[in-house]
Design an enzyme around this catalytic site. Sequence first.
Site, PDB file in Angstrom:
ATOM      1  N   LYS A  13      -9.431   2.086  -1.878  1.00  0.00           N
ATOM      2  CA  LYS A  13      -9.700   1.444  -0.575  1.00  0.00           C
ATOM      3  C   LYS A  13     -11.049   1.888  -0.007  1.00  0.00           C
ATOM      4  O   LYS A  13     -11.293   3.095   0.165  1.00  0.00           O
ATOM      5  CB  LYS A  13      -8.567   1.808   0.377  1.00  0.00           C
ATOM      6  CG  LYS A  13      -8.584   1.107   1.718  1.00  0.00           C
ATOM      7  CD  LYS A  13      -7.319   1.490   2.498  1.00  0.00           C
ATOM      8  CE  LYS A  13      -7.156   0.734   3.785  1.00  0.00           C
ATOM      9  NZ  LYS A  13      -5.905   1.108   4.491  1.00  0.00           N
TER      10      LYS A  13
ATOM     11  N   CYS B 291      -5.018  -3.493   2.601  1.00  0.00           N
ATOM     12  CA  CYS B 291      -4.753  -3.512   4.040  1.00  0.00           C
ATOM     13  C   CYS B 291      -6.001  -3.734   4.902  1.00  0.00           C
ATOM     14  O   CYS B 291      -6.526  -4.832   4.928  1.00  0.00           O
ATOM     15  CB  CYS B 291      -3.990  -2.256   4.453  1.00  0.00           C
ATOM     16  SG  CYS B 291      -3.015  -2.565   5.964  1.00  0.00           S
TER      17      CYS B 291
ATOM     18  N   VAL C 204      -0.085  -2.688  10.708  1.00  0.00           N
ATOM     19  CA  VAL C 204       0.560  -2.189  11.929  1.00  0.00           C
ATOM     20  C   VAL C 204       0.167  -2.989  13.173  1.00  0.00           C
ATOM     21  O   VAL C 204       0.797  -2.841  14.215  1.00  0.00           O
ATOM     22  CB  VAL C 204       0.235  -0.684  12.170  1.00  0.00           C
ATOM     23  CG1 VAL C 204       0.924   0.174  11.134  1.00  0.00           C
ATOM     24  CG2 VAL C 204      -1.252  -0.419  12.213  1.00  0.00           C
TER      25      VAL C 204
ATOM     26  N   GLU D 178       0.854  -1.195   0.000  1.00  0.00           N
ATOM     27  CA  GLU D 178       0.000   0.000   0.000  1.00  0.00           C
ATOM     28  C   GLU D 178       0.897   1.254   0.000  1.00  0.00           C
ATOM     29  O   GLU D 178       1.922   1.280   0.702  1.00  0.00           O
ATOM     30  CB  GLU D 178      -0.834  -0.056   1.298  1.00  0.00           C
ATOM     31  CG  GLU D 178      -1.755   1.100   1.567  1.00  0.00           C
ATOM     32  CD  GLU D 178      -2.480   0.931   2.926  1.00  0.00           C
ATOM     33  OE1 GLU D 178      -2.069   0.082   3.756  1.00  0.00           O
ATOM     34  OE2 GLU D 178      -3.467   1.649   3.150  1.00  0.00           O
TER      35      GLU D 178
HETATM   36  C1  ACM Z   1      -3.971  -0.058   7.170  1.00  0.00           C
HETATM   37  O1  ACM Z   1      -5.073  -0.223   6.671  1.00  0.00           O
HETATM   38  N1  ACM Z   1      -3.000   0.553   6.526  1.00  0.00           N
HETATM   39  C2  ACM Z   1      -3.678  -0.542   8.536  1.00  0.00           C
END
Ligand code: ACM
Length: 263
Positions: free
Chosen positions: A109, A142, A169, A38
Amino acid sequence: MWVGYVQLGPRFGDVEGNIERALSLMEGERADLWVLPELFSTGYLFASREELMELAEPVPEGPTTRALSDFARERGCFIVAGVAERTGDRVYNAAVVVGPEGLIARYRKIHLFGKEKLWFDPGDLPLEPVDMGGVKIGVMICFDHFFPETARTLALKGAQIICHPANLVLPGLGQLSMRVRAMENRVYTVTANRIGVEERGGEVLSFTGGSQIVAPDAVVLRSASPDREEIGIAEIDPTRALDKRVTRYNDLFADRRPEFYGL
Ligand code: ACM
């Protein structure tokens, strides 16, 4: 076919340097499909939407999509990579799919994580698998992994490989849930995560690495360290992802009971 992840430690704001390092990692191996993290060319921890707007780029005209398209054309491969996409006064945490002919698709996203809600506009495109030379791939980014509907929708629409650019993370969670996403949908998943620490705007984030390639039976075919820039590749048979049988009597998709799933 061969699929691979590129695990990178982007340096914030160094778009040119980050692209160069990602390409040089890929140059050492051959794969038919590469997945990059990402926001791999910009870094992640923006201090403001204004700062993000300055680093984000138009797709496909911007330097990130152009460099990846050139590489895909030269090497005859496909690449899925996270990019900050600017269009007019909007900006998306996006992923591009490029191949030898250039840009094939983009995804924005839909489940924004933490302060991304302050920086980015939420994704506005449908979850739609992309045909890559006869194999269908799906893209999610992510935090989308926390929402099983994302992978499920892509799989129900025929995705055989789910490409997952990430900046994870929360230790171990994305790696765990992507094994489950593979298992419950009988698809391959390729998670390309980043490494390193970003300290900006009074915040510190540590990224967990552990990029991985998972088979439809949840077996991890390849996984990366928590803290090194590296690539990993695996040979897969995407036709396996067309077979949703778990036992002689159970087919994961045919056995669904959507009449019980409504609220
Ligand atoms: C994320 O969605 N970058 C934790």
